[in-house]
Design a protein around this motif. Sequence first.
Motif, PDB file in Angstrom:
ATOM      1  N   ARG A  93       0.809  -1.220   0.000  1.00 16.55           N
ATOM      2  CA  ARG A  93       0.000   0.000   0.000  1.00 16.55           C
ATOM      3  C   ARG A  93       0.844   1.274   0.000  1.00 16.55           C
ATOM      4  N   ASP A  94       2.115   1.191   0.424  1.00 18.63           N
ATOM      5  CA  ASP A  94       2.953   2.388   0.493  1.00 18.63           C
ATOM      6  C   ASP A  94       3.766   2.609  -0.782  1.00 18.63           C
ATOM      7  N   LEU A  95       3.539   1.795  -1.816  1.00 17.54           N
ATOM      8  CA  LEU A  95       4.138   2.019  -3.134  1.00 17.54           C
ATOM      9  C   LEU A  95       3.074   2.570  -4.067  1.00 17.54           C
ATOM     10  N   ASN A  96       3.506   3.328  -5.089  1.00 14.88           N
ATOM     11  CA  ASN A  96       2.521   3.684  -6.097  1.00 14.88           C
ATOM     12  C   ASN A  96       2.392   2.526  -7.094  1.00 14.88           C
ATOM     13  N   VAL A  97       1.395   2.620  -7.960  1.00 13.18           N
ATOM     14  CA  VAL A  97       1.066   1.491  -8.849  1.00 13.18           C
ATOM     15  C   VAL A  97       2.265   1.108  -9.707  1.00 13.18           C
ATOM     16  N   LEU A 103       8.372  -3.702  -9.339  1.00 13.81           N
ATOM     17  CA  LEU A 103       8.875  -4.738  -8.437  1.00 13.81           C
ATOM     18  C   LEU A 103       8.418  -6.121  -8.881  1.00 13.81           C
ATOM     19  N   VAL A 104       7.140  -6.226  -9.271  1.00 16.61           N
ATOM     20  CA  VAL A 104       6.588  -7.525  -9.666  1.00 16.61           C
ATOM     21  C   VAL A 104       7.282  -8.071 -10.913  1.00 16.61           C
ATOM     22  N   ARG A 109      11.275 -12.077 -13.121  1.00 15.78           N
ATOM     23  CA  ARG A 109      12.473 -12.216 -13.971  1.00 15.78           C
ATOM     24  C   ARG A 109      12.201 -11.839 -15.421  1.00 15.78           C
ATOM     25  N   VAL A 110      11.348 -10.852 -15.612  1.00 12.01           N
ATOM     26  CA  VAL A 110      11.173 -10.312 -16.961  1.00 12.01           C
ATOM     27  C   VAL A 110      12.475  -9.612 -17.355  1.00 12.01           C
ATOM     28  N   PRO A 111      13.008  -9.864 -18.560  1.00  9.00           N
ATOM     29  CA  PRO A 111      14.262  -9.214 -18.968  1.00  9.00           C
ATOM     30  C   PRO A 111      14.179  -7.698 -18.830  1.00  9.00           C
ATOM     31  N   LYS A 112      15.292  -7.095 -18.430  1.00  4.56           N
ATOM     32  CA  LYS A 112      15.316  -5.667 -18.118  1.00  4.56           C
ATOM     33  C   LYS A 112      14.808  -4.810 -19.279  1.00  4.56           C
ATOM     34  N   ALA A 113      15.181  -5.190 -20.495  1.00  5.12           N
ATOM     35  CA  ALA A 113      14.797  -4.392 -21.664  1.00  5.12           C
ATOM     36  C   ALA A 113      13.289  -4.368 -21.892  1.00  5.12           C
ATOM     37  N   GLY A 114      12.569  -5.369 -21.365  1.00  2.00           N
ATOM     38  CA  GLY A 114      11.126  -5.440 -21.610  1.00  2.00           C
ATOM     39  C   GLY A 114      10.263  -5.047 -20.429  1.00  2.00           C
ATOM     40  N   ARG A 115      10.891  -4.624 -19.319  1.00  2.00           N
ATOM     41  CA  ARG A 115      10.110  -4.368 -18.100  1.00  2.00           C
ATOM     42  C   ARG A 115       9.175  -3.173 -18.238  1.00  2.00           C
ATOM     43  N   ALA A 116       9.689  -2.054 -18.750  1.00  2.00           N
ATOM     44  CA  ALA A 116       8.864  -0.849 -18.858  1.00  2.00           C
ATOM     45  C   ALA A 116       7.650  -1.091 -19.754  1.00  2.00           C
ATOM     46  N   VAL A 154       1.167  -9.163 -15.527  1.00  2.94           N
ATOM     47  CA  VAL A 154       2.220  -8.276 -16.035  1.00  2.94           C
ATOM     48  C   VAL A 154       3.321  -9.047 -16.754  1.00  2.94           C
ATOM     49  N   HIS A 155       3.556 -10.301 -16.389  1.00  2.95           N
ATOM     50  CA  HIS A 155       4.618 -11.102 -17.019  1.00  2.95           C
ATOM     51  C   HIS A 155       4.085 -11.993 -18.138  1.00  2.95           C
ATOM     52  N   GLU A 156       2.832 -11.712 -18.585  1.00  3.81           N
ATOM     53  CA  GLU A 156       2.206 -12.450 -19.695  1.00  3.81           C
ATOM     54  C   GLU A 156       2.208 -13.961 -19.447  1.00  3.81           C
ATOM     55  N   PRO A 157       1.624 -14.403 -18.335  1.00  4.20           N
ATOM     56  CA  PRO A 157       1.615 -15.843 -18.041  1.00  4.20           C
ATOM     57  C   PRO A 157       0.650 -16.595 -18.950  1.00  4.20           C
ATOM     58  N   ASP A 158       0.876 -17.887 -19.083  1.00  2.00           N
ATOM     59  CA  ASP A 158      -0.044 -18.728 -19.860  1.00  2.00           C
ATOM     60  C   ASP A 158      -1.328 -18.992 -19.082  1.00  2.00           C
ATOM     61  N   VAL A 159      -1.221 -19.059 -17.746  1.00  2.29           N
ATOM     62  CA  VAL A 159      -2.346 -19.409 -16.882  1.00  2.29           C
ATOM     63  C   VAL A 159      -2.583 -18.285 -15.878  1.00  2.29           C
ATOM     64  N   ILE A 160      -3.832 -17.841 -15.758  1.00  5.75           N
ATOM     65  CA  ILE A 160      -4.203 -16.813 -14.781  1.00  5.75           C
ATOM     66  C   ILE A 160      -5.257 -17.407 -13.858  1.00  5.75           C
ATOM     67  N   ILE A 161      -4.997 -17.372 -12.555  1.00  6.91           N
ATOM     68  CA  ILE A 161      -5.908 -17.940 -11.561  1.00  6.91           C
ATOM     69  C   ILE A 161      -6.411 -16.807 -10.675  1.00  6.91           C
TER      70      ILE A 161
END
Length: 311
Positions: A93-97, A103-104, A109-116, A154-161
């Motif tokens: 709660r003390d971080l902005n979106v 952080l997530v 472990r998303v490659p640095k070049a693709g994080r933004a 955010v990491h484009e997973p194959d499965v979302i629960i």
Amino acid sequence: MAAAAATICARGLSRHFGAHAAVDSVDLELRRGEVLGFLGPNGAGKTTTMQMLTGNLAPTTGSVSICGVDLLESPVEAKAHIGYLPEVPPLYRDLNVKEYLDLVVRLHRVPKAGRAAAVKRACERCGLGEVSRKLIGTLSKGYQQRVGIAQAIVHEPDVIILDEPTVGLDPNQIRDIRALIRELGGAHSVILSTHILPEVEAICDRVQIMHHGKMIYADTIAELKQLHNGRTLLVGLNQPPAAEELMAIAGVVHADLVGENLFRLRVAPESDPTEHIVSMAAQKQWGLRQIGPAQTSLEDVFVNLTRRDDS
């Protein structure tokens, strides 16, 4: 057309807490592009099952593979394919979106070049662009739920629960989240656990129902309704008897008064008491004005299945 590849395959999944079997020999399969509704009364074992599917709880027996990777043998590799929103979103709660999603993506472990780009894409999909610089703790419940979904995708997973993703939201927020889940189902596999049955009918392709730790149904919603069509009759009588008199007719299991002189009769499997009802109505001058199968809703089927299992 070939069937879509399975993204989750669980076989014989069980979890015991002492002598209590919270989950007992559950099989579950999810295919790419599907939205699966995961239903059950409180205490049915749904949350325990989802914790095992996501690797947050070890099963007592059974196996789980995620996109062909064994979850128990290669947990880090398997979990990389999963996005999970628990019932209480794991938010700071003390971080902005944006800080939180930055952080997530690093944790995933998303490659640095693709994080933004990944953070920007998740914010856009979840409608968070206008609040991306705001502290999470200052956001409304609806926006916090959106942030919870964003961290799951955010990491484009194959499965979302998703565990109860619309609980506590207002009608407008619920509509937006449902639209997002439908959109996610096009590119991912989604498991949606909810107590809101109209939500399942609006979003899901298939449904699995748990009760007392066991899987008691697994198929499409259409098949589920078809299975129970003809097991409920609507009967209108001008001079209606007591419900007990209707229940005395062979094949009638239960009778509920649902309107003015209108009864909903639950019928035993492989039984058709229609002729008996017509004959009895004529004999006792009940004034039969209507008789026919009632339209089956998912709620009717859910209640009938879980009541039957209790009995």
